[in-house]
Motif scaffolding. Structure first.
Motif, mmCIF file in Angstrom:
data_model
loop_
_atom_site.group_PDB
_atom_site.id
_atom_site.type_symbol
_atom_site.label_atom_id
_atom_site.label_comp_id
_atom_site.label_asym_id
_atom_site.label_seq_id
_atom_site.Cartn_x
_atom_site.Cartn_y
_atom_site.Cartn_z
ATOM 1 N N ILE A 104 36.076 -38.885 18.346
ATOM 2 C CA ILE A 104 36.611 -39.655 19.460
ATOM 3 C C ILE A 104 35.657 -40.822 19.704
ATOM 4 O O ILE A 104 34.487 -40.631 20.022
ATOM 5 N N SER A 105 36.160 -42.027 19.566
ATOM 6 C CA SER A 105 35.283 -43.195 19.599
ATOM 7 C C SER A 105 34.661 -43.449 20.974
ATOM 8 O O SER A 105 33.619 -44.089 21.065
ATOM 9 N N THR A 106 35.254 -42.943 22.039
ATOM 10 C CA THR A 106 34.693 -43.209 23.369
ATOM 11 C C THR A 106 33.409 -42.446 23.632
ATOM 12 O O THR A 106 32.615 -42.855 24.463
ATOM 13 N N SER A 107 33.191 -41.347 22.947
ATOM 14 C CA SER A 107 31.985 -40.560 23.206
ATOM 15 C C SER A 107 30.896 -40.758 22.157
ATOM 16 O O SER A 107 29.851 -40.145 22.238
ATOM 17 N N VAL A 108 31.138 -41.632 21.176
ATOM 18 C CA VAL A 108 30.149 -41.856 20.123
ATOM 19 C C VAL A 108 28.880 -42.476 20.689
ATOM 20 O O VAL A 108 27.770 -42.043 20.394
ATOM 21 N N GLN A 109 29.018 -43.492 21.530
ATOM 22 C CA GLN A 109 27.841 -44.173 22.071
ATOM 23 C C GLN A 109 27.012 -43.248 22.948
ATOM 24 O O GLN A 109 25.779 -43.242 22.872
ATOM 25 N N ALA A 110 27.651 -42.429 23.764
ATOM 26 C CA ALA A 110 26.917 -41.495 24.626
ATOM 27 C C ALA A 110 26.181 -40.460 23.786
ATOM 28 O O ALA A 110 25.033 -40.100 24.090
ATOM 29 N N THR A 111 26.804 -40.000 22.716
ATOM 30 C CA THR A 111 26.159 -39.027 21.835
ATOM 31 C C THR A 111 24.961 -39.644 21.135
ATOM 32 O O THR A 111 23.909 -39.020 21.016
ATOM 33 N N GLN A 112 25.081 -40.879 20.686
ATOM 34 C CA GLN A 112 23.964 -41.575 20.047
ATOM 35 C C GLN A 112 22.809 -41.777 21.024
ATOM 36 O O GLN A 112 21.646 -41.597 20.666
ATOM 37 N N GLN A 113 23.116 -42.138 22.254
ATOM 38 C CA GLN A 113 22.067 -42.352 23.249
ATOM 39 C C GLN A 113 21.331 -41.051 23.567
ATOM 40 O O GLN A 113 20.107 -41.062 23.748
ATOM 41 N N ARG A 114 22.056 -39.939 23.632
ATOM 42 C CA ARG A 114 21.391 -38.647 23.855
ATOM 43 C C ARG A 114 20.465 -38.308 22.697
ATOM 44 O O ARG A 114 19.361 -37.809 22.900
ATOM 45 N N ALA A 115 20.908 -38.578 21.467
ATOM 46 C CA ALA A 115 20.073 -38.309 20.292
ATOM 47 C C ALA A 115 18.839 -39.208 20.285
ATOM 48 O O ALA A 115 17.737 -38.762 19.947
ATOM 49 N N GLU A 116 18.985 -40.477 20.661
ATOM 50 C CA GLU A 116 17.840 -41.382 20.733
ATOM 51 C C GLU A 116 16.836 -40.917 21.774
ATOM 52 O O GLU A 116 15.623 -40.936 21.540
ATOM 53 N N THR A 117 17.331 -40.482 22.921
ATOM 54 C CA THR A 117 16.451 -39.984 23.976
ATOM 55 C C THR A 117 15.728 -38.722 23.525
ATOM 56 O O THR A 117 14.528 -38.559 23.767
ATOM 57 N N GLU A 118 16.432 -37.834 22.840
ATOM 58 C CA GLU A 118 15.807 -36.602 22.341
ATOM 59 C C GLU A 118 14.730 -36.916 21.310
ATOM 60 O O GLU A 118 13.654 -36.312 21.319
ATOM 61 N N ALA A 119 14.992 -37.876 20.419
ATOM 62 C CA ALA A 119 13.986 -38.270 19.424
ATOM 63 C C ALA A 119 12.763 -38.870 20.110
ATOM 64 O O ALA A 119 11.619 -38.604 19.724
ATOM 65 N N MET A 120 12.989 -39.678 21.162
ATOM 66 C CA MET A 120 11.876 -40.272 21.894
ATOM 67 C C MET A 120 11.055 -39.197 22.602
ATOM 68 O O MET A 120 9.833 -39.243 22.610
#
Length: 175
Positions: free
Chosen positions: A143-159
């Motif tokens: 679902i394209s609407t939740s892709v950006q939110a999922t990416q941001q959560r992954a970036e925050t977790e990596a940080m």
């Protein structure tokens, strides 16, 4: 009124269990989320986060700086009271790599990787620190609407993983 009576053998096992339960705290173990003591070596040092990764993701850079200042006692980029001790953190750009793909050719599992190289300057005898990684794997939904939110959560977790590893590396005593 009757009291609970513990047989002698069980009393010994219970006291042994209680003693072993307190052993990690005596060794300096901290549970996740607990606030560790700040490292006194960096109390008056200045922290600079530079590099293409800092320019690419300024919001993550701000969160990383905030966590390192809170946990290690760094001063901000403006300057510390000890003008000679500076820690520069060279931040590489965030990398996104494909791990697995489904049969239809749609991407499933990705990994975000964030690398930083800390360099301490200003005093003699400072060690050379290794390159530190923070990674997070995540499934990208179809679902394209939740892709950006999922990416941001992954970036925050990596940080957050990078910050935890940097705290461990920079807190290591050196001679």
């Amino acid at each position: 009124m009757r009291f609970f009576v513990v047989p002698e053998g069980r009393r010994f096992l219970m006291s042994l269990f209680v003693a072993l339960a307190w052993l990690p705290a005596a060794c300096g173990y901290h549970f996740p989320g607990s606030t560790p003591q700040t490292e006194s070596r960096w109390q008056n040092a200045t922290l600079h986060i530079v590099g293409k990764g800092a320019e690419q993701k300024p919001q993550l850079t701000f969160m990383l700086r905030d966590r390192l200042q809170a946990r290690l006692g760094f001063n901000g980029a403006v300057g510390g009271t000890s003008p000679g001790l500076v820690v520069k953190l060279f931040l590489d750009p965030m990398e996104r790599s494909l791990i697995t793909e489904d049969r239809a050719g749609r991407a499933n599992l990705f990994r975000m990787t964030l690398r930083a190289r800390p360099v301490a300057e200003g005093e003699k005898g400072l060690p050379a620190y290794p390159v530190v990684h923070g990674t997070a794997s995540y499934y990208e939904p179809y679902i394209s609407t939740s892709v950006q939110a999922t990416q941001q959560r992954a970036e925050t977790e990596a940080m957050e993983q990078l910050a935890d590893t940097l705290v461990a590396v920079l807190s290591t005593p050196f001679q």
